[in-house]
Enzyme design. Structure first.
Site, PDB file in Angstrom:
ATOM      1  N   GLY A   1      45.503  33.183  38.740  1.00  0.00           N
ATOM      2  CA  GLY A   1      46.002  33.836  37.532  1.00  0.00           C
ATOM      3  C   GLY A   1      47.478  34.195  37.641  1.00  0.00           C
TER       4      GLY A   1
ATOM      5  N   GLY B   1      44.819  28.025  39.139  1.00  0.00           N
ATOM      6  CA  GLY B   1      43.473  27.753  38.630  1.00  0.00           C
ATOM      7  C   GLY B   1      42.707  26.739  39.438  1.00  0.00           C
TER       8      GLY B   1
ATOM      9  CE  LYS C   1      38.100  25.379  25.501  1.00  0.00           C
ATOM     10  NZ  LYS C   1      37.682  26.719  25.131  1.00  0.00           N
TER      11      LYS C   1
ATOM     12  NE  ARG D   1      42.419  35.381  47.552  1.00  0.00           N
ATOM     13  CZ  ARG D   1      41.743  35.555  46.439  1.00  0.00           C
ATOM     14  NH1 ARG D   1      40.693  36.345  46.418  1.00  0.00           N
ATOM     15  NH2 ARG D   1      42.110  34.945  45.338  1.00  0.00           N
TER      16      ARG D   1
END
Ligand code: AMP
Length: 394
Positions: free
Chosen positions: A375, A352, A196, A35
């Site tokens: 996100g 993610g 999911k 970063r």
């Protein structure tokens, strides 16, 4: 939106929102420095123009002032990576911060203390944002990782600047997503995995009109398999999403998107690294067994689609890659994406866990772009507009 290349920063003080929310170990040393490296092109441009840079960021989730999360711990690392002696002030607003900003000369860099030492930051407080705004002449946002949050330093502060710009890193994130979802380089293939269906449904709906192939893997596979009448044993399933899975298949047909589902699975008799494993057809998983990775036939089939693709988006692992026996499918798909990239395809990995997988297995330099904001990228893939980016457009 204006970018930093639209400005000459000579004699200007740029107030830059960076994402220095880096991992610190027990000795308060920086782990992954990517970063900080990500912010370097923006700072370089400003300093090379003859301007100065005031860097502001959050670190961790402090409740009030908490020395453990002080940005002081990263000053040496930031200096080393940026190649300048970075000054530090243990406040981000108030007289001390103003004094330090006032004294800053062209070519110098000042790092402010953790923005989240003030609850006003996350509340998007106007008074706090106004105080931050007094520190610089031009506002630059280069913090993609927090662009989906309407915080004082990412969204509200912009209102108090005439001149504002997208930083180099934030610009790259936006461009790479546009390259994928606005691409005419067909076929466009999206690879979606992860746990999911429910967490990926908005992404699927948003990208349907923009892709030619949708490759599915990971835990969400078994909701599709069960919906189609297959036997999935004890695999992960979302019983309340079976109808939704069928709806996705119907919609794909309507829109001319080819959906690819696994043929075979690596199954295990428990959710553990030392479980017994077998390879079976995806719809013939016996009770007492669960599917934890895609099988070799599936890898072969997916490889053929991927290597013919010109544009690829990858979100979510193909299996439980954290456990070595179930990482093969994710690694193999990564290899095929890398091979397609080598042949000229544009590949974006983001949103993610797939980023963690790509870093862990060393694909970072073999794909076109790895997003830095989990996100934020997921929200962009879902078609949401990010407050940090919207604010720069106003
Ligand atoms: P996501 O954050 O939705 O991308 O999900 C990532 C997680 O999905 C990882 O931690 C994987 O271990 C998990 N996962 C992938 N495949 C499976 C599977 N077949 N069964 C259970 N979990 C899985």
């Amino acid at each position: 939106m204006k970018t930093i290349s639209d400005y000459n920063f000579k004699d200007k003080k740029a107030l830059i929102r960076v994402d220095f929310n880096v991992p610190l170990n027990e000795q308060q040393e920086v782990g992954d420095t990517s970063r900080i490296e990500g912010a370097k092109p923006t700072v370089d441009k400003i300093l090379n123009d003859g301007g100065s840079a005031i860097l502001m960021s959050h670190l961790g989730r402090p409740k009030g002032v908490d020395k453990k999360n002080s940005l002081r711990h990263i000053v040496a690392k930031v200096s080393e990576i940026l190649g300048v002696d970075v000054q530090f002030v243990d406040e981000c607003v108030g007289e001390k911060a103003q004094q330090a900003a006032r004294n800053l000369k062209p070519g110098e860099v000042l790092l402010l203390e953790n923005l989240r030492f003030h609850a006003e930051e996350e509340k998007g407080d106007v008074g706090f944002a106004k105080k931050l705004a007094t520190l610089g002449d031009i506002y630059v946002n280069d913090a993609f990782g927090t662009a989906h949050r309407a915080h004082a330093s990412t969204t509200i502060v912009v209102n108090y600047f005439k001149e504002k710009a997208v930083g180099s890193l934030l610009g790259k994130e936006i461009d790479s997503l546009e390259k994928v979802l606005g691409s005419s380089e067909k076929p466009v293939t999206a690879v979606l995995g992860g746990a999911k269906v429910s967490t990926k449904i908005t992404v699927i709906e948003n990208i349907f009109d923009k892709i030619d192939h949708l490759i599915i893997g990971g835990g969400m596979t078994y909701t599709f398999t069960k919906a189609q009448g297959g036997e999935i044993g004890d695999s992960l399933v979302e019983e309340d999403k079976l109808e939704l899975a069928l709806e996705i298949l119907r919609k794909a047909e309507e829109k001319g998107v080819k959906i690819h589902l696994p043929k075979d699975s690596v199954i295990a008799d428990s959710f553990s690294e030392d479980a017994s494993t077998k390879i079976v057809l995806v719809d013939e998983i016996p009770d007492g067994w669960m599917g934890l990775d895609i099988g070799p036939e599936t890898v072969k089939k997916y490889g053929e689609v991927l290597e013919k693709s010109k544009t690829i988006l990858w979100n979510g692992p193909m299996g439980v890659f954290e456990m070595q026996p179930f990482a093969k499918g994710t690694i193999a798909v990564g290899e095929h994406i890398a091979a397609a990239t080598k042949k000229g395809a544009f590949s974006l990995v983001g949103g993610g866990d797939s980023v963690a997988a790509v870093k862990q297995f060393g694909f970072e330099d073999r794909v076109s772009y790895v997003s830095t904001g989990g996100g934020a990228m997921l929200e962009m893939l879902e078609g949401k507009s990010l407050p940090g980016i919207e604010a720069l457009k106003r």
